[in-house]
Design a protein around this motif. Sequence first.
Motif, PDB file in Angstrom:
ATOM      1  N   GLY A 108       0.826  -1.207   0.000  1.00 34.63           N
ATOM      2  CA  GLY A 108       0.000   0.000   0.000  1.00 34.63           C
ATOM      3  C   GLY A 108       0.857   1.251   0.000  1.00 34.63           C
ATOM      4  O   GLY A 108       2.001   1.239   0.464  1.00 34.63           O
ATOM      5  N   LEU A 109       0.301   2.326  -0.529  1.00 39.27           N
ATOM      6  CA  LEU A 109       0.975   3.620  -0.545  1.00 39.27           C
ATOM      7  C   LEU A 109       0.021   4.675  -0.011  1.00 39.27           C
ATOM      8  O   LEU A 109      -1.078   4.853  -0.537  1.00 39.27           O
ATOM      9  CB  LEU A 109       1.402   3.987  -1.970  1.00 39.27           C
ATOM     10  CG  LEU A 109       1.902   5.424  -2.180  1.00 39.27           C
ATOM     11  CD1 LEU A 109       3.232   5.647  -1.469  1.00 39.27           C
ATOM     12  CD2 LEU A 109       2.029   5.738  -3.675  1.00 39.27           C
ATOM     13  N   LEU A 110       0.401   5.348   1.059  1.00 40.64           N
ATOM     14  CA  LEU A 110      -0.340   6.493   1.587  1.00 40.64           C
ATOM     15  C   LEU A 110       0.499   7.723   1.301  1.00 40.64           C
ATOM     16  O   LEU A 110       1.655   7.800   1.738  1.00 40.64           O
ATOM     17  CB  LEU A 110      -0.592   6.330   3.090  1.00 40.64           C
ATOM     18  CG  LEU A 110      -1.466   5.137   3.482  1.00 40.64           C
ATOM     19  CD1 LEU A 110      -1.422   4.896   4.986  1.00 40.64           C
ATOM     20  CD2 LEU A 110      -2.909   5.343   3.025  1.00 40.64           C
ATOM     21  N   ALA A 111      -0.050   8.684   0.542  1.00 38.42           N
ATOM     22  CA  ALA A 111       0.762   9.813   0.090  1.00 38.42           C
ATOM     23  C   ALA A 111      -0.138  10.989  -0.266  1.00 38.42           C
ATOM     24  O   ALA A 111      -1.357  10.939  -0.085  1.00 38.42           O
ATOM     25  CB  ALA A 111       1.601   9.390  -1.127  1.00 38.42           C
ATOM     26  N   THR A 112       0.476  12.065  -0.780  1.00 40.35           N
ATOM     27  CA  THR A 112      -0.313  13.201  -1.253  1.00 40.35           C
ATOM     28  C   THR A 112      -0.968  12.841  -2.581  1.00 40.35           C
ATOM     29  O   THR A 112      -0.560  11.890  -3.261  1.00 40.35           O
ATOM     30  CB  THR A 112       0.576  14.442  -1.471  1.00 40.35           C
ATOM     31  OG1 THR A 112       1.507  14.162  -2.529  1.00 40.35           O
ATOM     32  CG2 THR A 112       1.327  14.806  -0.202  1.00 40.35           C
ATOM     33  N   ALA A 113      -1.947  13.634  -2.970  1.00 39.74           N
ATOM     34  CA  ALA A 113      -2.646  13.393  -4.237  1.00 39.74           C
ATOM     35  C   ALA A 113      -1.666  13.440  -5.405  1.00 39.74           C
ATOM     36  O   ALA A 113      -1.744  12.625  -6.334  1.00 39.74           O
ATOM     37  CB  ALA A 113      -3.753  14.433  -4.421  1.00 39.74           C
ATOM     38  N   GLY A 114      -0.709  14.374  -5.363  1.00 37.25           N
ATOM     39  CA  GLY A 114       0.250  14.510  -6.455  1.00 37.25           C
ATOM     40  C   GLY A 114       1.138  13.293  -6.609  1.00 37.25           C
ATOM     41  O   GLY A 114       1.393  12.836  -7.725  1.00 37.25           O
ATOM     42  N   THR A 115       1.582  12.742  -5.502  1.00 31.93           N
ATOM     43  CA  THR A 115       2.452  11.563  -5.547  1.00 31.93           C
ATOM     44  C   THR A 115       1.691  10.341  -6.029  1.00 31.93           C
ATOM     45  O   THR A 115       2.186   9.570  -6.858  1.00 31.93           O
ATOM     46  CB  THR A 115       3.084  11.311  -4.166  1.00 31.93           C
ATOM     47  OG1 THR A 115       3.883  12.437  -3.802  1.00 31.93           O
ATOM     48  CG2 THR A 115       3.948  10.067  -4.166  1.00 31.93           C
ATOM     49  N   VAL A 116       0.471  10.157  -5.527  1.00 31.40           N
ATOM     50  CA  VAL A 116      -0.342   9.012  -5.956  1.00 31.40           C
ATOM     51  C   VAL A 116      -0.647   9.118  -7.448  1.00 31.40           C
ATOM     52  O   VAL A 116      -0.489   8.157  -8.205  1.00 31.40           O
ATOM     53  CB  VAL A 116      -1.640   8.915  -5.126  1.00 31.40           C
ATOM     54  CG1 VAL A 116      -2.561   7.841  -5.702  1.00 31.40           C
ATOM     55  CG2 VAL A 116      -1.321   8.602  -3.669  1.00 31.40           C
ATOM     56  N   LYS A 117      -1.068  10.302  -7.882  1.00 31.11           N
ATOM     57  CA  LYS A 117      -1.462  10.503  -9.283  1.00 31.11           C
ATOM     58  C   LYS A 117      -0.288  10.328 -10.233  1.00 31.11           C
ATOM     59  O   LYS A 117      -0.443   9.873 -11.369  1.00 31.11           O
ATOM     60  CB  LYS A 117      -2.063  11.902  -9.449  1.00 31.11           C
ATOM     61  CG  LYS A 117      -2.735  12.127 -10.792  1.00 31.11           C
ATOM     62  CD  LYS A 117      -3.414  13.490 -10.837  1.00 31.11           C
ATOM     63  CE  LYS A 117      -4.100  13.712 -12.177  1.00 31.11           C
ATOM     64  NZ  LYS A 117      -4.712  15.066 -12.275  1.00 31.11           N
ATOM     65  N   SER A 118       0.910  10.666  -9.786  1.00 30.88           N
ATOM     66  CA  SER A 118       2.091  10.569 -10.657  1.00 30.88           C
ATOM     67  C   SER A 118       2.442   9.134 -11.031  1.00 30.88           C
ATOM     68  O   SER A 118       3.162   8.904 -12.001  1.00 30.88           O
ATOM     69  CB  SER A 118       3.303  11.190  -9.960  1.00 30.88           C
ATOM     70  OG  SER A 118       3.785  10.332  -8.926  1.00 30.88           O
ATOM     71  N   GLN A 119       1.972   8.169 -10.227  1.00 30.84           N
ATOM     72  CA  GLN A 119       2.289   6.744 -10.442  1.00 30.84           C
ATOM     73  C   GLN A 119       3.788   6.435 -10.315  1.00 30.84           C
ATOM     74  O   GLN A 119       4.270   5.402 -10.777  1.00 30.84           O
ATOM     75  CB  GLN A 119       1.788   6.276 -11.820  1.00 30.84           C
ATOM     76  CG  GLN A 119       0.277   6.203 -11.951  1.00 30.84           C
ATOM     77  CD  GLN A 119      -0.321   5.068 -11.098  1.00 30.84           C
ATOM     78  OE1 GLN A 119       0.026   3.914 -11.277  1.00 30.84           O
ATOM     79  NE2 GLN A 119      -1.203   5.409 -10.184  1.00 30.84           N
ATOM     80  N   SER A 120       4.523   7.337  -9.670  1.00 29.97           N
ATOM     81  CA  SER A 120       5.974   7.161  -9.567  1.00 29.97           C
ATOM     82  C   SER A 120       6.361   5.919  -8.776  1.00 29.97           C
ATOM     83  O   SER A 120       7.302   5.207  -9.134  1.00 29.97           O
ATOM     84  CB  SER A 120       6.612   8.393  -8.922  1.00 29.97           C
ATOM     85  OG  SER A 120       6.487   9.504  -9.762  1.00 29.97           O
ATOM     86  N   TYR A 121       5.646   5.656  -7.692  1.00 30.63           N
ATOM     87  CA  TYR A 121       5.987   4.477  -6.884  1.00 30.63           C
ATOM     88  C   TYR A 121       5.724   3.174  -7.637  1.00 30.63           C
ATOM     89  O   TYR A 121       6.617   2.317  -7.695  1.00 30.63           O
ATOM     90  CB  TYR A 121       5.249   4.512  -5.545  1.00 30.63           C
ATOM     91  CG  TYR A 121       6.006   5.272  -4.492  1.00 30.63           C
ATOM     92  CD1 TYR A 121       7.058   4.679  -3.794  1.00 30.63           C
ATOM     93  CD2 TYR A 121       5.709   6.600  -4.214  1.00 30.63           C
ATOM     94  CE1 TYR A 121       7.782   5.390  -2.849  1.00 30.63           C
ATOM     95  CE2 TYR A 121       6.431   7.320  -3.271  1.00 30.63           C
ATOM     96  CZ  TYR A 121       7.461   6.705  -2.588  1.00 30.63           C
ATOM     97  OH  TYR A 121       8.192   7.410  -1.658  1.00 30.63           O
ATOM     98  N   PRO A 122       4.533   2.981  -8.226  1.00 33.80           N
ATOM     99  CA  PRO A 122       4.337   1.748  -9.004  1.00 33.80           C
ATOM    100  C   PRO A 122       5.369   1.588 -10.115  1.00 33.80           C
ATOM    101  O   PRO A 122       5.877   0.479 -10.345  1.00 33.80           O
ATOM    102  CB  PRO A 122       2.925   1.916  -9.581  1.00 33.80           C
ATOM    103  CG  PRO A 122       2.229   2.830  -8.628  1.00 33.80           C
ATOM    104  CD  PRO A 122       3.294   3.765  -8.121  1.00 33.80           C
ATOM    105  N   LEU A 123       5.719   2.675 -10.788  1.00 35.46           N
ATOM    106  CA  LEU A 123       6.686   2.598 -11.885  1.00 35.46           C
ATOM    107  C   LEU A 123       8.066   2.196 -11.382  1.00 35.46           C
ATOM    108  O   LEU A 123       8.725   1.316 -11.953  1.00 35.46           O
ATOM    109  CB  LEU A 123       6.769   3.942 -12.616  1.00 35.46           C
ATOM    110  CG  LEU A 123       5.544   4.317 -13.455  1.00 35.46           C
ATOM    111  CD1 LEU A 123       5.631   5.770 -13.925  1.00 35.46           C
ATOM    112  CD2 LEU A 123       5.402   3.383 -14.653  1.00 35.46           C
ATOM    113  N   GLU A 124       8.520   2.835 -10.292  1.00 36.48           N
ATOM    114  CA  GLU A 124       9.854   2.521  -9.763  1.00 36.48           C
ATOM    115  C   GLU A 124       9.922   1.118  -9.174  1.00 36.48           C
ATOM    116  O   GLU A 124      10.892   0.388  -9.376  1.00 36.48           O
ATOM    117  CB  GLU A 124      10.256   3.550  -8.693  1.00 36.48           C
ATOM    118  CG  GLU A 124      10.662   4.897  -9.236  1.00 36.48           C
ATOM    119  CD  GLU A 124      11.898   4.843 -10.122  1.00 36.48           C
ATOM    120  OE1 GLU A 124      12.769   3.985  -9.897  1.00 36.48           O
ATOM    121  OE2 GLU A 124      11.988   5.659 -11.048  1.00 36.48           O
ATOM    122  N   VAL A 125       8.865   0.731  -8.445  1.00 37.39           N
ATOM    123  CA  VAL A 125       8.859  -0.604  -7.838  1.00 37.39           C
ATOM    124  C   VAL A 125       8.802  -1.681  -8.913  1.00 37.39           C
ATOM    125  O   VAL A 125       9.490  -2.701  -8.823  1.00 37.39           O
ATOM    126  CB  VAL A 125       7.680  -0.743  -6.842  1.00 37.39           C
ATOM    127  CG1 VAL A 125       7.529  -2.198  -6.386  1.00 37.39           C
ATOM    128  CG2 VAL A 125       7.879   0.172  -5.635  1.00 37.39           C
TER     129      VAL A 125
END
Length: 276
Positions: free
Chosen positions: A121-138
Motif C-alpha cells: 500500500g501507498l499512503l501519500a499526497t494526491a500529487g504523488t499518488v497521481k504521478s504513479q511514480s511508486y508503481p513505476l519505480e517498484v
Amino acid sequence: MLSTTGPIGVFDSGYGGLTILDKIRELLPQYDYIYLGDNARTPYGTRSFEVVYEFTLQAVRKLFELGCPLVILACNTASAKALRSIQQNDLPHIDPSRRVLGVIRPTAECIGELTVSRHVGLLATAGTVKSQSYPLEVRKLYPDVQITGVACPLWVPLVENNEFNSPGADYFVHKYIDQLLEQDPEIDTIILGCTHYPLLMDKIRQFTPSHIRLVAQGEYVARSLKDYLSRHTDMRTRCTAGSSCEFLTTESVEKFQEAASIFLHQQVHVRSITLE
C-alpha cells in the motif's frame, strides 16, 4: 571547470523533509548540510507537474548557488514530478558535475525485501499518488509487486498545524487506512509516501492491523545516501565535513523555528530567503 565543494543540500516544499534530514544527519553526522524549505508556497502535493518542476528547479539552483555539489529532494512530490526532468534536461546545462537525488527510488529499492504477500500500500499526497511514480519505480525492480495508492489530503495540514496527536486526527487517519485496505486486503506493507507522515506514526500504527509493516522513508533514504557516497568517491570528497547545518525558509522564520522544534525536537537558527 573546478569542482565545487560545499554542504549537502536538502530541499522540501515545507517541513516534512526535516524528518529525512534528521535520519541523514543521524547516519552521516560528519557532513555539512543546508536545509531549504519552500514554506511560502507549500503544499506542492496539489500543484501541477509544471509548477512543481518550476519551483523545484528554482530551489535546486539556489542550493547550487550556495555551493552544494549534491542536492537531495526530500519531498515525494518534487521527486515524483520534477526529479527526472532536472536530472536529464537541466543538470547537463547548469553543471554536469553536480547531482540531484530523490526519495522515491531509495524507498522502492527496499520494498522487495519487506513484503511477503507482494501486495504493498501507498499512503501519500494526491500529487504523488497521481504521478504513479511508486508503481513505476517498484515495477522496474520487482515486477511481481502490486502497489495500491490512496491520497491523504488532510494529513499534511494536521501535522503542520500541530494537530497530529489530537483526538480529531483519529477520524482522518482511520479513514484513509480503511480506504486502502478495502481496495486491497492482501496488503502486508504500507509505504508512508510523504515526509510529514512519520509524525503521525503512532496514530497510523493504532489503526493499522499489527501484521502490516509501516515503511517510513528517512532511514532508507539515509542508508541509500551513505551507499551512494561510498560508491562515488569524487562526490564524497566534494561534500564538506564540518558537522554544520544551516536552515533556510521562504516564509516566516518564527513559524519555521516553531515547526523545527516539533520535527527535530530542538531549536534551530533559520534565515529567510526568496526563490525566483
